[in-house]
Write a protein that holds these residues in place. Structure first.
Motif, PDB file in Angstrom:
ATOM      1  N   ALA A  19       0.835  -1.202   0.000  1.00 26.28           N
ATOM      2  CA  ALA A  19       0.000   0.000   0.000  1.00 26.28           C
ATOM      3  C   ALA A  19       0.869   1.252   0.000  1.00 26.28           C
ATOM      4  CB  ALA A  19      -0.932  -0.010   1.211  1.00 26.28           C
ATOM      5  N   MET A  20       1.957   1.211   0.769  1.00 21.78           N
ATOM      6  CA  MET A  20       2.832   2.384   0.854  1.00 21.78           C
ATOM      7  C   MET A  20       3.528   2.630  -0.477  1.00 21.78           C
ATOM      8  SD  MET A  20       3.788   4.886   2.683  1.00 21.78           S
ATOM      9  CE  MET A  20       3.143   4.400   4.266  1.00 21.78           C
ATOM     10  N   SER A  21       3.986   1.589  -1.141  1.00 22.07           N
ATOM     11  CA  SER A  21       4.699   1.838  -2.383  1.00 22.07           C
ATOM     12  C   SER A  21       3.720   2.319  -3.463  1.00 22.07           C
ATOM     13  CB  SER A  21       5.548   0.624  -2.781  1.00 22.07           C
ATOM     14  OG  SER A  21       4.829  -0.242  -3.584  1.00 22.07           O
ATOM     15  N   THR A  22       2.516   1.798  -3.462  1.00 19.25           N
ATOM     16  CA  THR A  22       1.507   2.309  -4.406  1.00 19.25           C
ATOM     17  C   THR A  22       1.241   3.789  -4.128  1.00 19.25           C
ATOM     18  OG1 THR A  22       0.458   0.139  -4.430  1.00 19.25           O
ATOM     19  CG2 THR A  22      -0.868   1.983  -5.247  1.00 19.25           C
ATOM     20  N   GLY A  27       1.968  10.276  -6.796  1.00 16.04           N
ATOM     21  CA  GLY A  27       1.975  11.745  -6.775  1.00 16.04           C
ATOM     22  C   GLY A  27       1.528  12.272  -5.429  1.00 16.04           C
ATOM     23  N   ALA A  28       1.931  11.569  -4.379  1.00 14.30           N
ATOM     24  CA  ALA A  28       1.467  11.861  -3.023  1.00 14.30           C
ATOM     25  C   ALA A  28       1.907  13.238  -2.529  1.00 14.30           C
ATOM     26  CB  ALA A  28       2.028  10.795  -2.089  1.00 14.30           C
ATOM     27  N   TRP A  29       1.000  13.898  -1.802  1.00 12.32           N
ATOM     28  CA  TRP A  29       1.341  15.151  -1.116  1.00 12.32           C
ATOM     29  C   TRP A  29       1.731  14.899   0.332  1.00 12.32           C
ATOM     30  CZ3 TRP A  29      -0.383  20.615  -2.431  1.00 12.32           C
ATOM     31  CH2 TRP A  29      -0.321  20.810  -3.818  1.00 12.32           C
ATOM     32  N   LEU A  30       1.653  13.682   0.745  1.00  8.51           N
ATOM     33  CA  LEU A  30       2.132  13.217   2.049  1.00  8.51           C
ATOM     34  C   LEU A  30       1.287  13.637   3.255  1.00  8.51           C
ATOM     35  CD1 LEU A  30       5.959  13.727   1.380  1.00  8.51           C
ATOM     36  CD2 LEU A  30       4.608  11.681   0.921  1.00  8.51           C
ATOM     37  N   LEU A 226      -4.169  25.149  16.494  1.00  8.46           N
ATOM     38  CA  LEU A 226      -2.743  24.860  16.311  1.00  8.46           C
ATOM     39  C   LEU A 226      -2.657  23.940  15.094  1.00  8.46           C
ATOM     40  CD1 LEU A 226      -1.999  24.401  20.102  1.00  8.46           C
ATOM     41  CD2 LEU A 226      -1.020  26.178  18.655  1.00  8.46           C
ATOM     42  N   ASN A 227      -1.598  23.186  14.987  1.00  5.56           N
ATOM     43  CA  ASN A 227      -1.494  22.264  13.870  1.00  5.56           C
ATOM     44  C   ASN A 227      -1.342  20.847  14.400  1.00  5.56           C
ATOM     45  OD1 ASN A 227      -0.991  20.806  11.596  1.00  5.56           O
ATOM     46  ND2 ASN A 227       0.915  21.845  11.066  1.00  5.56           N
ATOM     47  N   PHE A 228      -2.446  20.141  14.413  1.00  9.85           N
ATOM     48  CA  PHE A 228      -2.438  18.749  14.884  1.00  9.85           C
ATOM     49  C   PHE A 228      -2.808  17.797  13.760  1.00  9.85           C
ATOM     50  CE2 PHE A 228      -3.855  20.506  19.293  1.00  9.85           C
ATOM     51  CZ  PHE A 228      -2.544  20.838  19.594  1.00  9.85           C
ATOM     52  N   LYS A 229      -2.586  18.251  12.515  1.00 14.32           N
ATOM     53  CA  LYS A 229      -3.025  17.445  11.375  1.00 14.32           C
ATOM     54  C   LYS A 229      -2.203  16.173  11.238  1.00 14.32           C
ATOM     55  CE  LYS A 229      -2.832  20.811   8.278  1.00 14.32           C
ATOM     56  NZ  LYS A 229      -2.561  21.992   9.113  1.00 14.32           N
ATOM     57  N   PHE A 230      -2.857  15.161  10.739  1.00 16.82           N
ATOM     58  CA  PHE A 230      -2.259  13.853  10.515  1.00 16.82           C
ATOM     59  C   PHE A 230      -1.595  13.853   9.135  1.00 16.82           C
ATOM     60  CE2 PHE A 230      -2.869   9.056  10.536  1.00 16.82           C
ATOM     61  CZ  PHE A 230      -2.165   8.843  11.703  1.00 16.82           C
ATOM     62  N   THR A 231      -1.102  12.706   8.702  1.00 23.56           N
ATOM     63  CA  THR A 231      -0.532  12.615   7.353  1.00 23.56           C
ATOM     64  C   THR A 231      -1.124  11.404   6.627  1.00 23.56           C
ATOM     65  OG1 THR A 231       1.320  11.150   7.918  1.00 23.56           O
ATOM     66  CG2 THR A 231       1.689  13.523   8.205  1.00 23.56           C
ATOM     67  N   ASP A 232      -1.217  11.545   5.307  1.00 26.20           N
ATOM     68  CA  ASP A 232      -1.670  10.411   4.503  1.00 26.20           C
ATOM     69  C   ASP A 232      -0.640   9.271   4.544  1.00 26.20           C
ATOM     70  OD1 ASP A 232      -4.144  11.367   3.851  1.00 26.20           O
ATOM     71  OD2 ASP A 232      -3.868  11.254   1.674  1.00 26.20           O
ATOM     72  N   VAL A 233       0.629   9.623   4.768  1.00 27.67           N
ATOM     73  CA  VAL A 233       1.660   8.583   4.867  1.00 27.67           C
ATOM     74  C   VAL A 233       1.258   7.590   5.964  1.00 27.67           C
ATOM     75  CG1 VAL A 233       4.101   8.108   5.307  1.00 27.67           C
ATOM     76  CG2 VAL A 233       3.436  10.246   4.182  1.00 27.67           C
ATOM     77  N   GLN A 234       0.858   8.152   7.100  1.00 26.02           N
ATOM     78  CA  GLN A 234       0.459   7.288   8.216  1.00 26.02           C
ATOM     79  C   GLN A 234      -0.895   6.624   7.955  1.00 26.02           C
ATOM     80  OE1 GLN A 234       1.166  10.819  10.636  1.00 26.02           O
ATOM     81  NE2 GLN A 234       1.817   9.428  12.251  1.00 26.02           N
ATOM     82  N   SER A 235      -1.795   7.371   7.308  1.00 28.70           N
ATOM     83  CA  SER A 235      -3.133   6.815   7.077  1.00 28.70           C
ATOM     84  C   SER A 235      -3.109   5.617   6.140  1.00 28.70           C
ATOM     85  CB  SER A 235      -4.064   7.893   6.526  1.00 28.70           C
ATOM     86  OG  SER A 235      -4.292   8.861   7.526  1.00 28.70           O
ATOM     87  N   VAL A 236      -2.161   5.614   5.204  1.00 31.58           N
ATOM     88  CA  VAL A 236      -2.032   4.453   4.314  1.00 31.58           C
ATOM     89  C   VAL A 236      -1.767   3.201   5.166  1.00 31.58           C
ATOM     90  CG1 VAL A 236      -0.491   3.395   2.598  1.00 31.58           C
ATOM     91  CG2 VAL A 236      -1.347   5.724   2.257  1.00 31.58           C
ATOM     92  N   ILE A 237      -0.919   3.354   6.172  1.00 31.53           N
ATOM     93  CA  ILE A 237      -0.659   2.240   7.097  1.00 31.53           C
ATOM     94  C   ILE A 237      -1.906   1.984   7.954  1.00 31.53           C
ATOM     95  CG2 ILE A 237       0.728   1.495   9.088  1.00 31.53           C
ATOM     96  CD1 ILE A 237       3.067   3.104   7.826  1.00 31.53           C
ATOM     97  N   GLY A 238      -2.513   3.064   8.445  1.00 31.08           N
ATOM     98  CA  GLY A 238      -3.687   2.934   9.311  1.00 31.08           C
ATOM     99  C   GLY A 238      -4.832   2.188   8.633  1.00 31.08           C
TER     100      GLY A 238
END
Ligand SMILES: *Cc1c(COP(=O)(O)O)cnc(C)c1O
Length: 361
Positions: A19-22, A27-30, A226-238
């Motif tokens: 999933a991560m390599s896909t 064109g991920a913005w991360l 503030l800035n507590f936003k998550f990342t799609d990098v982690q969500s791909v794993i999630g």
């Protein structure tokens, strides 16, 4: 020499790698975007809440819950004395005051009788911790909060996959908080989520996590944020981890059942009563004699174990006096033994053999 059995370890496999390599080739913005919205939807569907917001970790979620409820200086929040320290420090971060409450031995969760004694006119919320996926009577806690006109936050960091009366823990109160740190039942390395049915609270949370903006990318600041936003990098794993959650929940229940069966004759070891149709214990907890010696003996036999948390009131950072007999007893005698859902039956049996042998000699 057999391999070291960790008390807990993260577990990823080829599904996350694929999933991560896909994702990275797409064109991920991360940062947070579609995969994060999918992760939130998966969590909301699983726990059956109307809304979910994923944030950077399960400490920030607690802090965000408190400020979303409008609490701060002068307000008191009831917190169990037996919990992971972030339950209390997040209250301090928001400028409010944690008031420690002893727990009950049957569930390891906050005692209602003790909570009643700690209510003052300044009490504004309860931070209830369903420790290891167990809880007291949540319907009574909802009533308790209503009767005192205070908010109910559930720090359900350890309760993903656990229920009370077939309703997911973390969905009884105003807000439920979850954690995805590397040792939790599913992980994104770091991560946390808030679940709520309230349209008003989720709107506040979405602003708090993104600089108080009314919409992403818009430099207007209508509220404190503030800035507590998550990342799609982690969500791909999630998202991959969420697909495995139903299996892990079943496996956790089997693991506890096997431990209880194999250690039933060891009188020096006690388990907390657990309804395995509702609870999928995050950590397997035992109350045992000669705890520190047992932990050492396990270590010498290549088995990881972890002592229960210290009584939070007595930690150096809080440094308070007071009598919390149940927490102090648990803290002195409790041990978490290997609990990962990837444990094999053979590993569980080896742990049980080492424990049995320790008390026989
Ligand atoms: C893990 C945990 C937290 C903190 O979560 P993080 O994601 O590590 O910040 C808070 N409360 C409890 C009960 C926990 O187990």
């Amino acid at each position: 020499m057999s391999e070291f059995v960790h008390q807990m370890a993260p577990w990823i496999d080829e599904a996350e790698v694929e999933a991560m390599s896909t994702y990275l080739r797409s064109g991920a913005w991360l940062t947070e975007f579609g995969h994060t919205r999918e992760f939130e939807r998966r969590i909301a569907d699983y726990v059956d809440s109307k809304h979910c917001s994923v944030l950077v970790n399960g400490t920030v979620t607690l802090y965000t819950a408190i400020i979303a409820l409008g609490l701060g200086p002068g307000d008191e929040v009831l917190v169990p004395d037996f919990t992971m320290v972030a339950t209390a420090t997040s209250v301090v971060a928001a400028g409010a005051t944690p008031v420690f409450v002893d727990v009950e031995e049957e569930t390891l969760c906050m005692s209602m009788a003790e909570a009643e004694k700690k209510i003052t006119p300044r009490t504004k919320a309860i931070m209830y911790v369903p420790l290891n996926g167990r809880s007291g009577d949540m319907l009574m806690w909802v009533e308790f909060a209503k009767a005192h006109n205070i908010a109910l936050i559930e720090d359900a960091a350890q309760a993903l996959g656990s229920f009370y009366s077939d309703k997911h823990l973390g969905t009884f109160g105003d807000l439920g908080s979850f954690s995805f740190s590397s040792l939790k039942i599913i992980t994104t390395g770091q991560g946390g989520a808030l679940a709520t049915d309230s349209d008003e609270l989720i709107a506040k949370i979405v602003k708090i996590r993104d600089f108080g903006r009314p919409a992403s990318g818009l430099d207007e600041h209508v509220d404190f944020g503030l800035n507590f936003k998550f990342t799609d990098v982690q969500s791909v794993i999630g998202n991959e981890q969420m697909k495995k959650l139903p299996w892990r929940v079943q496996r956790k229940r089997q693991i506890m059942a096997r431990y209880m069966h194999r250690l039933a004759d060891v009188s020096q070891v006690r388990f907390t009563r657990t309804d395995l149709s509702q609870t999928s214990p995050w950590f397997i907890d035992i109350i045992c004699e000669k705890r520190d010696e047992l932990r050492q003996h396990l270590k010498e036999n290549q088995i990881g174990a972890r002592s229960f948390y210290p009584a939070v009131h007595s930690t150096k950072v809080f440094g308070q006096d007071g009598s919390y007999p149940v927490t102090e007893m648990l803290s002195a005698n409790g041990l978490w033994i290997p609990s990962g859902s990837q444990l094999t039956d053979e590993e569980i049996d080896r742990v049980c053999d080492v424990i049995t042998h320790f008390y026989r000699t």
